[in-house]
Write an enzyme that holds these catalytic residues in place. Structure first.
Site, PDB file in Angstrom:
ATOM      1  N   GLU A 222       0.861  -1.186   0.000  1.00 29.11           N
ATOM      2  CA  GLU A 222       0.000   0.000   0.000  1.00 29.11           C
ATOM      3  C   GLU A 222       0.893   1.229   0.000  1.00 29.11           C
ATOM      4  O   GLU A 222       1.774   1.353   0.857  1.00 29.11           O
ATOM      5  CB  GLU A 222      -0.919   0.053   1.232  1.00 29.11           C
ATOM      6  CG  GLU A 222      -1.773   1.329   1.213  1.00 29.11           C
ATOM      7  CD  GLU A 222      -2.783   1.465   2.347  1.00 29.11           C
ATOM      8  OE1 GLU A 222      -3.255   0.433   2.876  1.00 29.11           O
ATOM      9  OE2 GLU A 222      -3.082   2.619   2.704  1.00 29.11           O
TER      10      GLU A 222
ATOM     11  N   GLU B  23      -2.573  11.659   1.141  1.00 30.53           N
ATOM     12  CA  GLU B  23      -3.857  11.624   1.840  1.00 30.53           C
ATOM     13  C   GLU B  23      -3.874  12.755   2.850  1.00 30.53           C
ATOM     14  O   GLU B  23      -2.840  13.190   3.338  1.00 30.53           O
ATOM     15  CB  GLU B  23      -4.156  10.259   2.476  1.00 30.53           C
ATOM     16  CG  GLU B  23      -3.242   9.844   3.569  1.00 30.53           C
ATOM     17  CD  GLU B  23      -3.680   8.523   4.235  1.00 30.53           C
ATOM     18  OE1 GLU B  23      -4.872   8.183   4.217  1.00 30.53           O
ATOM     19  OE2 GLU B  23      -2.812   7.853   4.796  1.00 30.53           O
TER      20      GLU B  23
END
Ligand SMILES: *[C@@H]1O[C@H](CO)[C@@H](O)[C@H](O)[C@H]1NC(C)=O
Ligand SMILES: *[C@@H]1O[C@H](CO)[C@@H](O)[C@H](O)[C@H]1NC(C)=O
Length: 253
Positions: A145, A150
């Protein structure tokens, strides 16, 4: 240049710098958000593994994803009541928003000896309860990941790579002028036939370098979504929130 091989010497006169550079191929072109037809050629709505909820307080649907002006994807999170809760990791999560997610139709893989470059320009909020993201995650198992960007409602932008399932490398940076677009670039490059180096840039400035153990040759989903609450805190906003992306491009290295 003392060690130029005979082959290289013979080939060079026939190859201009531009033909050499053109070996990088485009996997998603920067025209991808010029129209809904282009968007739908490269992306599906909701999460690319199927499902309209994940790890926060939003239920995703197609109606909250739009091409707001040619070249710009906009996701709107709208406060809502009366939604069925989500279930994630064995827990129920209250759904307080309808929002959107798009997932690339193709899977991306860092090949041995090669790499991938993901870039775009993002207008994202850092308000409590808003969790816009631009990320890659494993098609099979987990990790890989890479959270290429973000924003978890804290005034910062976060760049994260799960080196392994238990070792996270992260870099949080103060995020000024969230109402403006900011350029994000993330490069993944195989380093030894098995591990992948991940480099991040914001507004043209290199931010950090992480490593993903055994990421090379593992297929990845690309997700752009406006999650709400969850890791960004709650309660979230009582009015609509938008997240916009333009100039998205994915190329090989
Ligand atoms: C992560 O993975 C790389 C490649 O296997 C390794 O060299 C590195 O030490 C690991 N740990 C961290 C915290 O990056
Ligand atoms: C909030 O977003 C929804 C979905 O895009 C839209 O239908 C609605 O008009 C918006 N509300 C406001 C007050 O802008």
């Amino acid at each position: 240049m003392r060690s130029l091989s005979l082959t290289a010497v013979l080939l060079l006169p026939f190859s201009t710098a531009s033909t050499l550079k053109a070996r990088a191929s485009t996997l998603i072109p920067s025209t991808v958000f010029d129209s809904t037809a282009n968007l739908e050629q490269y992306f599906t709505y909701n999460y690319p593994w199927g499902g309209d909820t994940h790890n926060g307080g939003a239920r995703m649907d197609k109606a909250h994803v739009s091409i707001s002006s040619p070249g710009t994807l906009t996701i709107t999170a709208q406060p809502v009541k009366g939604q069925k809760p989500a279930t994630h990791g064995g827990k129920q999560i209250a759904i307080n928003y309808l929002s959107g997610a798009v997932g690339a139709k193709q899977h991306f893989t860092v090949p041995k000896g090669g790499g991938l470059v993901f870039s775009g320009s993002f207008q994202a909020t850092t308000t409590k309860g808003t969790w816009p993201a631009f990320w890659l995650t494993a098609v099979n198992g987990w990790p890989p990941e890479v959270d290429m960007a973000e924003w978890k409602g804290s005034g910062k932008i976060s760049f994260n790579t799960f080196n392994t399932s238990s070792v996270l490398s992260w870099k949080d940076v103060t995020y000024s002028n969230p109402s403006q677009f900011h350029d994000i670039k993330c490069q993944l490059r195989d380093i030894n036939g098995k591990d992948t180096q991940v480099k991040y840039w914001m507004d043209g400035v290199e931010v950090t370098t992480h490593y993903g153990k055994d990421y090379t040759e593992k297929p990845l989903y690309l997700v752009i979504n406006l999650q709400m609450e969850g890791s960004s805190g709650s309660p979230g906003p009582t009015t609509n929130t938008t997240y916009s992306v333009k100039n998205l491009q994915v190329t090989t290295l």
